[in-house]
Design a protein around this motif. Structure first.
Motif, mmCIF file in Angstrom:
data_model
loop_
_atom_site.group_PDB
_atom_site.id
_atom_site.type_symbol
_atom_site.label_atom_id
_atom_site.label_comp_id
_atom_site.label_asym_id
_atom_site.label_seq_id
_atom_site.Cartn_x
_atom_site.Cartn_y
_atom_site.Cartn_z
ATOM 1 N N GLY A 372 -39.104 -47.371 2.326
ATOM 2 C CA GLY A 372 -38.172 -46.687 1.457
ATOM 3 C C GLY A 372 -37.389 -45.658 2.246
ATOM 4 O O GLY A 372 -37.857 -45.143 3.269
ATOM 5 N N GLY A 373 -36.166 -45.375 1.804
ATOM 6 C CA GLY A 373 -35.341 -44.390 2.482
ATOM 7 C C GLY A 373 -34.056 -44.981 3.012
ATOM 8 O O GLY A 373 -33.679 -46.114 2.710
ATOM 9 N N ARG A 374 -33.369 -44.188 3.848
ATOM 10 C CA ARG A 374 -32.081 -44.598 4.400
ATOM 11 C C ARG A 374 -32.140 -45.001 5.867
ATOM 12 O O ARG A 374 -31.163 -45.535 6.391
ATOM 13 C CB ARG A 374 -31.066 -43.458 4.263
ATOM 14 N N SER A 375 -33.260 -44.743 6.530
ATOM 15 C CA SER A 375 -33.323 -45.074 7.955
ATOM 16 C C SER A 375 -34.748 -45.430 8.355
ATOM 17 O O SER A 375 -35.713 -45.049 7.684
ATOM 18 C CB SER A 375 -32.818 -43.906 8.809
ATOM 19 N N THR A 376 -34.855 -46.158 9.444
ATOM 20 C CA THR A 376 -36.159 -46.542 9.974
ATOM 21 C C THR A 376 -36.037 -46.787 11.465
ATOM 22 O O THR A 376 -34.956 -47.127 11.971
ATOM 23 C CB THR A 376 -36.697 -47.800 9.273
ATOM 24 N N SER A 377 -37.143 -46.625 12.170
ATOM 25 C CA SER A 377 -37.173 -46.845 13.612
ATOM 26 C C SER A 377 -38.450 -47.575 13.976
ATOM 27 O O SER A 377 -39.461 -47.493 13.267
ATOM 28 C CB SER A 377 -37.111 -45.520 14.383
ATOM 29 N N ALA A 378 -38.409 -48.275 15.081
ATOM 30 C CA ALA A 378 -39.595 -48.948 15.615
ATOM 31 C C ALA A 378 -39.497 -48.946 17.133
ATOM 32 O O ALA A 378 -38.408 -49.075 17.699
ATOM 33 C CB ALA A 378 -39.707 -50.371 15.087
ATOM 34 N N ALA A 379 -40.646 -48.785 17.785
ATOM 35 C CA ALA A 379 -40.689 -48.791 19.250
ATOM 36 C C ALA A 379 -42.015 -49.379 19.696
ATOM 37 O O ALA A 379 -43.038 -49.246 18.998
ATOM 38 C CB ALA A 379 -40.518 -47.384 19.806
ATOM 39 N N GLY A 380 -42.010 -50.037 20.841
ATOM 40 C CA GLY A 380 -43.239 -50.649 21.320
ATOM 41 C C GLY A 380 -43.244 -50.848 22.818
ATOM 42 O O GLY A 380 -42.197 -50.859 23.470
ATOM 43 N N LEU A 381 -44.463 -51.010 23.362
ATOM 44 C CA LEU A 381 -44.680 -51.321 24.772
ATOM 45 C C LEU A 381 -45.438 -52.636 24.862
ATOM 46 O O LEU A 381 -46.374 -52.873 24.090
ATOM 47 C CB LEU A 381 -45.479 -50.207 25.458
ATOM 48 N N ASP A 382 -45.053 -53.486 25.809
ATOM 49 C CA ASP A 382 -45.721 -54.772 25.965
ATOM 50 C C ASP A 382 -45.978 -55.035 27.438
ATOM 51 O O ASP A 382 -45.298 -54.488 28.314
ATOM 52 C CB ASP A 382 -44.878 -55.902 25.366
ATOM 53 N N ALA A 383 -46.958 -55.882 27.702
ATOM 54 C CA ALA A 383 -47.317 -56.199 29.085
ATOM 55 C C ALA A 383 -47.981 -57.557 29.149
ATOM 56 O O ALA A 383 -48.558 -58.041 28.165
ATOM 57 C CB ALA A 383 -48.252 -55.132 29.658
ATOM 58 N N GLU A 384 -47.904 -58.180 30.315
ATOM 59 C CA GLU A 384 -48.617 -59.426 30.583
ATOM 60 C C GLU A 384 -48.973 -59.465 32.063
ATOM 61 O O GLU A 384 -48.205 -59.010 32.915
ATOM 62 C CB GLU A 384 -47.785 -60.638 30.179
ATOM 63 N N VAL A 385 -50.149 -59.993 32.352
ATOM 64 C CA VAL A 385 -50.667 -60.052 33.720
ATOM 65 C C VAL A 385 -51.226 -61.449 33.951
ATOM 66 O O VAL A 385 -51.878 -62.026 33.072
ATOM 67 C CB VAL A 385 -51.774 -59.001 33.956
ATOM 68 N N TYR A 386 -50.975 -61.995 35.156
ATOM 69 C CA TYR A 386 -51.429 -63.340 35.499
ATOM 70 C C TYR A 386 -52.375 -63.273 36.698
ATOM 71 O O TYR A 386 -52.108 -62.566 37.673
ATOM 72 C CB TYR A 386 -50.235 -64.241 35.847
ATOM 73 N N PHE A 387 -53.470 -64.017 36.600
ATOM 74 C CA PHE A 387 -54.423 -64.124 37.702
ATOM 75 C C PHE A 387 -54.634 -65.601 38.012
ATOM 76 O O PHE A 387 -54.730 -66.427 37.110
ATOM 77 C CB PHE A 387 -55.775 -63.500 37.335
ATOM 78 N N ARG A 394 -57.997 -73.784 40.455
ATOM 79 C CA ARG A 394 -58.261 -74.637 39.299
ATOM 80 C C ARG A 394 -58.369 -73.825 38.005
ATOM 81 O O ARG A 394 -58.626 -74.371 36.945
ATOM 82 C CB ARG A 394 -59.543 -75.439 39.518
ATOM 83 N N SER A 395 -58.222 -72.511 38.086
ATOM 84 C CA SER A 395 -58.293 -71.667 36.899
ATOM 85 C C SER A 395 -57.117 -70.704 36.891
ATOM 86 O O SER A 395 -56.532 -70.395 37.933
ATOM 87 C CB SER A 395 -59.613 -70.887 36.861
ATOM 88 N N HIS A 396 -56.790 -70.247 35.705
ATOM 89 C CA HIS A 396 -55.652 -69.354 35.533
ATOM 90 C C HIS A 396 -55.935 -68.483 34.320
ATOM 91 O O HIS A 396 -56.352 -68.977 33.270
ATOM 92 C CB HIS A 396 -54.379 -70.169 35.322
ATOM 93 N N ILE A 397 -55.726 -67.184 34.467
ATOM 94 C CA ILE A 397 -55.981 -66.239 33.384
ATOM 95 C C ILE A 397 -54.702 -65.475 33.088
ATOM 96 O O ILE A 397 -54.055 -64.946 34.002
ATOM 97 C CB ILE A 397 -57.111 -65.249 33.739
ATOM 98 N N THR A 398 -54.341 -65.402 31.825
ATOM 99 C CA THR A 398 -53.199 -64.624 31.379
ATOM 100 C C THR A 398 -53.680 -63.584 30.380
ATOM 101 O O THR A 398 -54.348 -63.923 29.397
ATOM 102 C CB THR A 398 -52.141 -65.514 30.711
ATOM 103 N N LEU A 399 -53.347 -62.335 30.630
ATOM 104 C CA LEU A 399 -53.617 -61.248 29.693
ATOM 105 C C LEU A 399 -52.285 -60.745 29.160
ATOM 106 O O LEU A 399 -51.329 -60.573 29.933
ATOM 107 C CB LEU A 399 -54.367 -60.103 30.379
ATOM 108 N N PHE A 400 -52.205 -60.485 27.870
ATOM 109 C CA PHE A 400 -50.935 -60.037 27.290
ATOM 110 C C PHE A 400 -51.208 -59.189 26.053
ATOM 111 O O PHE A 400 -52.290 -59.268 25.454
ATOM 112 C CB PHE A 400 -50.051 -61.232 26.927
ATOM 113 N N GLY A 401 -50.233 -58.387 25.688
ATOM 114 C CA GLY A 401 -50.390 -57.564 24.497
ATOM 115 C C GLY A 401 -49.177 -56.710 24.236
ATOM 116 O O GLY A 401 -48.253 -56.616 25.061
ATOM 117 N N GLU A 402 -49.177 -56.081 23.065
ATOM 118 C CA GLU A 402 -48.100 -55.173 22.689
ATOM 119 C C GLU A 402 -48.658 -54.127 21.727
ATOM 120 O O GLU A 402 -49.499 -54.431 20.871
ATOM 121 C CB GLU A 402 -46.944 -55.923 22.030
ATOM 122 N N LEU A 403 -48.173 -52.908 21.872
ATOM 123 C CA LEU A 403 -48.526 -51.802 20.993
ATOM 124 C C LEU A 403 -47.231 -51.213 20.454
ATOM 125 O O LEU A 403 -46.316 -50.904 21.229
ATOM 126 C CB LEU A 403 -49.316 -50.739 21.747
#
Length: 685
Positions: A372-387, A394-403
């Motif tokens: 509700g209201g006349r304005s809104t904002s959103a912000a976030g940080l994200d990351a991903e790492v590969y091993f 023969r193996s691969h690991i991906t970590l990822f996320g966002e806050l």
């Protein structure tokens, strides 16, 4: 009124005649590998699309698939970031492609992907429709870097039975639904497009108009769009397009988002896009690449309310009546934001995004925690790492996320583990506060609002042998606060198991079982016959068996049997549903393809409805919900008249037993028949 059974032979005879027509001695031969690979690639795309159970003819996932198919990536020049946008492709598979390319120095053909050690055939099946090797033999599919291409698509759709809105003249426009899109590309650097769509019942003046001008890799500009666009950032908690593949048999691909930053808007959803300008500038420093994006949007949104305030957004995009037209463009939104992303080769990437939005009228929240209201904002940080993923790995690991934060907090974190070339596991945790309200988000979850949800998802895919593949997932989730349909907090769990067996190169058998249990309120009566709405467990079981036979290069047969059961704990309210269909696809030549399908369905109610994803004209998403008792059939023709022009037509007919009308409200049809004719012309120069 004649019964539906009296009309049954017509579509059945069509299937029989086409089957007999295509019955040649060549059918006994096994198809070549390329035929099988192409067919299985289509199966994978279908499995990705059919998870969308919205009753609409628009899907941004379909638009993305189609765009990549029409503008395939060159295997020898595509970056890892570009390859990652291909649906269903995991980070480990992207790494396998780039590592093998470095080993062989240059791909000589797309089929060479099948030679990648371990899972090359699986990778080839996933990417075959979306990649080329820019050699003379394939240049017809490859957009040249200096060639100007123009494409026109024109479509007309007409319901052949009059709906109530036309009978009582409450619809102002004609019954014709029309679609026209013109695109222009100058190599890979310049793209432009314009689109006009009018829904049935709308006047031409109330139709949807969209357009864009896009630049790529021009001077210091990596990407820029003027006009209509969407922003894909991180895992979708701050900014994303209006849809993404949902939970289904593609258990791994749906977990991690692969944002392409700025994307020109090419769909017909009239609500979820931005209109203005966006630009990305990119700078390479050693192995690091820094990309900065800025964007601005100003557009009219559709909403319900008064001259001084808004009570709710109107997202349907239908403006056929005076009441619907009063909502059109009644709210103005101004939005600006940015994104910064740093990537280090194939090792890691971090980024952030934000936007601030203001409206010319206050939006009145009807419930606690709603915006509700006349304005809104959103912000976030994200990351991903590969091993892993290096030469010999023969193996691969991906970590990822966002806050992210938008009044409340939201977070998502996951990992994709490739345990050798044939087994992949994904885990994903999400927590979206009831207070989190990001109006332009679309994160992974059970709900569509990216809010008021917590959950843990576990998915796995394994290729046990070259002819046996299994996939499945388990998802536990809860809604900490009340939802639109439940007045109290609720929880649920889903799980699915699919087995794909290929006894021969020409035959695929797919067995799928899914179970969905969720707390829900249901209407009931107590011992004194008073109306109550208790919270009970609603459990839905679905069992499906699909058989696909590639009889020859010209003929493919497909059949499916599906049963569903809906049960309510503590209530004597159980529902059943059943579906059976058989179809064939016959291509007597490279320029002509014919397809026909007959579907029989019988469900106790809408609650036990069955969905039936079907092929349609290019650019049309068709996944109708069938309920009651009846049958449906359709015939689809695609004809390439010349290299630069093609025609397509589809006739579909649905009949339902024991009813005097179909639908309700202004879309009601008198009688038991709902049929539709659609025609499409495509010209490419």
């Amino acid at each position: 009124m004649h019964s539906s059974s009296s009309r049954f032979p017509r579509p059945l005879m069509l299937l029989v005649c086409l089957t007999l027509l295509s019955a040649t001695p060549a059918q006994a031969q096994e198809p070549q590998d390329t035929t099988t690979i192409t067919d299985r690639s289509e199966q994978r795309i279908e499995s990705l699309l059919e998870s969308d159970e919205r009753e609409t003819d628009d899907s941004e996932t379909l638009d993305l698939v189609e765009w990549l198919s029409d503008h395939p990536l060159d295997l020898n020049t595509a970056t890892a970031a570009q390859l990652s946008i291909i649906p269903q492709l995991t980070p480990a598979e992207v790494s396998a492609i780039t590592n093998y390319r470095a080993l062989v120095r240059r791909f000589q053909s797309v089929e060479q992907l099948g030679a990648i050690p371990g899972n090359g055939e699986e990778i080839l099946t996933k990417v075959r429709p979306f990649v080329v090797v820019n050699e003379r033999a394939e240049r017809k599919r490859t957009p040249s870097y200096d060639r100007t291409a123009i494409a026109l698509r024109s479509r007309a759709v007409r319901d052949l039975q009059p709906r109530k809105g036309f009978r009582d003249n409450s619809f102002a426009g004609s019954p014709l639904k029309s679609y026209n899109r013109l695109t222009l590309s100058q190599g890979q650097h310049l793209q432009a497009g314009a689109l006009f769509e009018k829904d049935a019942g709308e006047r031409a003046a109330d139709g949807f108009v969209s357009g864009y001008l896009a630049l790529n890799d021009w001077s210091f500009i990596a990407q820029a769009v003027l006009g209509d666009y969407v922003i894909e950032a991180g895992q979708g908690l701050v900014l994303w397009r209006s849809s993404a593949p949902g939970k289904g048999s593609e258990a791994i691909a749906v977990t991690k988002r692969h944002g392409g930053a700025i994307q020109p808007y090419r769909s017909t959803d009239e609500f979820h896009f931005l209109r203005g300008a966006a630009v990305t500038s990119q700078l390479a420093i050693g192995e690091q690449t820094i990309a900065a994006t800025a964007f601005y949007s100003q557009r009219a949104l559709h909403a319900s309310g008064t001259d001084s305030s808004v009570s709710s957004f109107y997202e349907e995009g239908l403006f056929r009546t005076d009441h619907e037209r009063a909502r059109k463009g009644s709210l103005q939104e101004k939005l600006f934001g940015g994104r910064l992303r740093v990537r280090s080769g194939n090792d890691w990437a971090v980024g952030g995004a934000f936007y601030h939005s203001t409206f010319d009228k206050p939006i009145i929240a009807e419930r606690l925690f709603e915006f509700g209201g006349r304005s809104t904002s959103a912000a976030g940080l994200d990351a991903e790492v590969y091993f892993g993923g290096g030469a010999g790995s023969r193996s691969h690991i991906t970590l990822f996320g966002e806050l992210a934060r938008a009044d409340g907090m939201a977070g998502i974190a996951g990992t994709i583990l490739s345990l050798g070339p044939r087994t992949t596991v994904a885990m994903l945790f999400r927590s979206y506060s009831p207070r989190f309200v990001s109006l332009h988000a679309y994160g992974f979850g059970e709900g569509t609002g990216t809010r008021n949800e917590r959950g843990f998802y576990l998915g796995a895919e394994a290729e046990l042998t070259r002819r046996l593949r299994i996939a499945g997932y388990l998802d536990h989730y809860s809604f900490p606060w009340r939802t639109f349909s439940n007045p109290l907090p609720a929880s649920g769990r889903d799980y699915l198991l699919q087995i794909l067996a290929s006894p021969t190169r020409a035959l695929d058998l797919i067995l799928r079982y899914s179970n969905k249990t969720q707390e829900a309120t249901e209407a009931a009566t107590d011992s004194l016959l008073r109306s109550i709405r208790p919270m009970v467990d609603r459990q839905q079981h679905k069992l499906r068996l699909t058989a696909i036979l590639q009889v020859s290069k010209k003929l493919r047969l497909k059949g499916r049997v599906e049963a569903t059961a809906v049960e309510y704990a503590l209530l004597e309210k159980n529902q059943r549903g059943f579906l059976f269909y058989h179809d064939l696809r016959y291509a007597p030549s490279r320029s002509l393809a014919l397809e026909a399908r007959v579907i029989f369905y019988h469900t106790d109610s809408y609650d036990s409805r069955v969905y039936e994803y079907e092929n349609d004209l290019r650019g049309v998403f068709a996944n109708p919900a069938l309920y009651g008792k009846g049958w449906r059939w359709y015939f689809l023709m695609r004809w390439s008249v010349a290299d630069f022009i093609s025609l397509a037509a589809k006739y579909a007919e649905t009949r339902k037993d024991g009813v005097s009308s179909l639908g309700s409200g202004p879309t009601e049809i008198v009688g038991d028949l709902d049929n539709r004719l659609a025609l499409q012309l495509e010209i490419g120069l």
